[in-house]
Design a protein around this motif. Structure first.
Motif, PDB file in Angstrom:
ATOM      1  N   UNK A   1     102.146  80.234  95.310  1.00  0.00           N
ATOM      2  CA  UNK A   1     101.795  81.650  95.429  1.00  0.00           C
ATOM      3  C   UNK A   1     102.429  82.444  94.289  1.00  0.00           C
ATOM      4  N   UNK A   2     103.686  82.165  93.989  1.00  0.00           N
ATOM      5  CA  UNK A   2     104.376  82.865  92.904  1.00  0.00           C
ATOM      6  C   UNK A   2     103.680  82.618  91.572  1.00  0.00           C
ATOM      7  N   UNK A   3     103.330  81.369  91.293  1.00  0.00           N
ATOM      8  CA  UNK A   3     102.629  81.028  90.045  1.00  0.00           C
ATOM      9  C   UNK A   3     101.277  81.725  89.993  1.00  0.00           C
ATOM     10  N   UNK A   4     100.556  81.703  91.104  1.00  0.00           N
ATOM     11  CA  UNK A   4      99.225  82.320  91.132  1.00  0.00           C
ATOM     12  C   UNK A   4      99.298  83.815  90.846  1.00  0.00           C
ATOM     13  N   UNK A   5     100.265  84.492  91.428  1.00  0.00           N
ATOM     14  CA  UNK A   5     100.359  85.941  91.245  1.00  0.00           C
ATOM     15  C   UNK A   5     100.862  86.329  89.855  1.00  0.00           C
ATOM     16  N   UNK A   6     101.900  85.655  89.377  1.00  0.00           N
ATOM     17  CA  UNK A   6     102.540  86.065  88.123  1.00  0.00           C
ATOM     18  C   UNK A   6     101.894  85.415  86.909  1.00  0.00           C
ATOM     19  N   UNK A   7     101.776  84.098  86.928  1.00  0.00           N
ATOM     20  CA  UNK A   7     101.301  83.400  85.746  1.00  0.00           C
ATOM     21  C   UNK A   7      99.781  83.385  85.618  1.00  0.00           C
ATOM     22  N   UNK A   8      99.077  83.320  86.718  1.00  0.00           N
ATOM     23  CA  UNK A   8      97.614  83.274  86.650  1.00  0.00           C
ATOM     24  C   UNK A   8      97.016  84.674  86.695  1.00  0.00           C
ATOM     25  N   UNK A   9      97.456  85.500  87.641  1.00  0.00           N
ATOM     26  CA  UNK A   9      96.886  86.841  87.787  1.00  0.00           C
ATOM     27  C   UNK A   9      97.557  87.882  86.914  1.00  0.00           C
ATOM     28  N   UNK A  10      98.723  87.568  86.373  1.00  0.00           N
ATOM     29  CA  UNK A  10      99.380  88.483  85.449  1.00  0.00           C
ATOM     30  C   UNK A  10     100.041  89.685  86.088  1.00  0.00           C
ATOM     31  N   UNK A  11     100.354  89.596  87.379  1.00  0.00           N
ATOM     32  CA  UNK A  11     101.044  90.707  88.033  1.00  0.00           C
ATOM     33  C   UNK A  11     102.497  90.732  87.573  1.00  0.00           C
TER      34      UNK A  11
ATOM     35  N   UNK B   1     106.620  90.279  93.913  1.00  0.00           N
ATOM     36  CA  UNK B   1     107.672  90.255  94.937  1.00  0.00           C
ATOM     37  C   UNK B   1     107.293  91.146  96.120  1.00  0.00           C
ATOM     38  N   UNK B   2     106.677  92.294  95.824  1.00  0.00           N
ATOM     39  CA  UNK B   2     106.235  93.197  96.893  1.00  0.00           C
ATOM     40  C   UNK B   2     105.158  92.530  97.741  1.00  0.00           C
ATOM     41  N   UNK B   3     104.187  91.887  97.104  1.00  0.00           N
ATOM     42  CA  UNK B   3     103.104  91.219  97.827  1.00  0.00           C
ATOM     43  C   UNK B   3     103.654  90.094  98.691  1.00  0.00           C
ATOM     44  N   UNK B   4     104.592  89.335  98.130  1.00  0.00           N
ATOM     45  CA  UNK B   4     105.157  88.193  98.857  1.00  0.00           C
ATOM     46  C   UNK B   4     106.244  88.614  99.842  1.00  0.00           C
ATOM     47  N   UNK B   5     106.661  89.885  99.779  1.00  0.00           N
ATOM     48  CA  UNK B   5     107.685  90.439 100.660  1.00  0.00           C
ATOM     49  C   UNK B   5     109.004  89.689 100.519  1.00  0.00           C
ATOM     50  N   UNK B   6     109.400  89.493  99.242  1.00  0.00           N
ATOM     51  CA  UNK B   6     110.660  88.826  98.927  1.00  0.00           C
ATOM     52  C   UNK B   6     111.362  89.608  97.820  1.00  0.00           C
ATOM     53  N   UNK B   7     112.682  89.427  97.644  1.00  0.00           N
ATOM     54  CA  UNK B   7     113.380  90.072  96.531  1.00  0.00           C
ATOM     55  C   UNK B   7     112.928  89.479  95.190  1.00  0.00           C
ATOM     56  N   UNK B   8     113.060  90.257  94.128  1.00  0.00           N
ATOM     57  CA  UNK B   8     112.657  89.804  92.796  1.00  0.00           C
ATOM     58  C   UNK B   8     113.445  88.560  92.385  1.00  0.00           C
TER      59      UNK B   8
END
Length: 158
Positions: A115-125, A131-138
């Motif tokens: 999920x982290x890879x998909x959001x940051x590395x693939x989707x460019x968020x 972190x907000x979407x995943x509800x976890x600290x940065x």
């Protein structure tokens, strides 16, 4: 409402990519996107005006995936196993071996890393949005990304 629908349509490719990273199955991913869009349209009044639409909908999609995982845990799996489609050709043409290897390596990551890879590395968020979407600290997101990168490099080589 028309503007919301137009913006959601523009987000469809990104939502499908993220859903595929979560579900690891094209049909399940399409169902997941449909659920997320239905929820977004049904709850449009609950959207905060100070947040980006993409972050809001990615969060809905992620929560829909969590709901689906919980549901699957309570009942027998209804979807065909991945092996059932191994010999089916891709109608868009053959994918490159590098792409297939990357997809396989991504699919083998634990869900929180995928999920982290998909959001940051693939989707460019940004890290903050992811972190907000995943509800976890940065910091937790950063750790998951570091472990995921190391695992992907180990599987794919440098």
């Amino acid at each position: 409402m028309d503007q919301l629908r137009t913006e959601l349509i523009a987000l469809l490719p990104r939502l499908r990519r993220f859903a595929r990273a979560l579900a690891r199955n094209a049909h399940d991913a399409d169902d997941l996107v449909q659920i997320a869009l239905e929820r977004a349209l049904a709850h449009a009044a609950q959207r905060r005006t100070d947040s980006q639409l993409s972050s809001w909908v990615f969060g809905i999609l992620r929560n829909a995936w969590i709901d689906e995982q919980r549901s699957r845990g309570r009942q027998a799996r209804r979807f065909a196993p991945a092996e059932a489609g191994e010999q089916v050709a891709d109608p868009a043409g053959a994918a490159s071996p590098e792409l297939l290897a990357a997809q396989e390596a991504l699919a083998q990551l634990p869900e929180e890393q995928r999920v982290a890879v998909a959001l940051v590395l693939i989707e460019g968020l940004s890290y903050k949005e992811a972190a907000h979407i995943m509800q976890i600290p940065i910091g937790t997101l950063t750790s998951r990304l570091a472990r995921a990168r190391a695992a992907l490099q180990a599987q794919l080589g440098e």
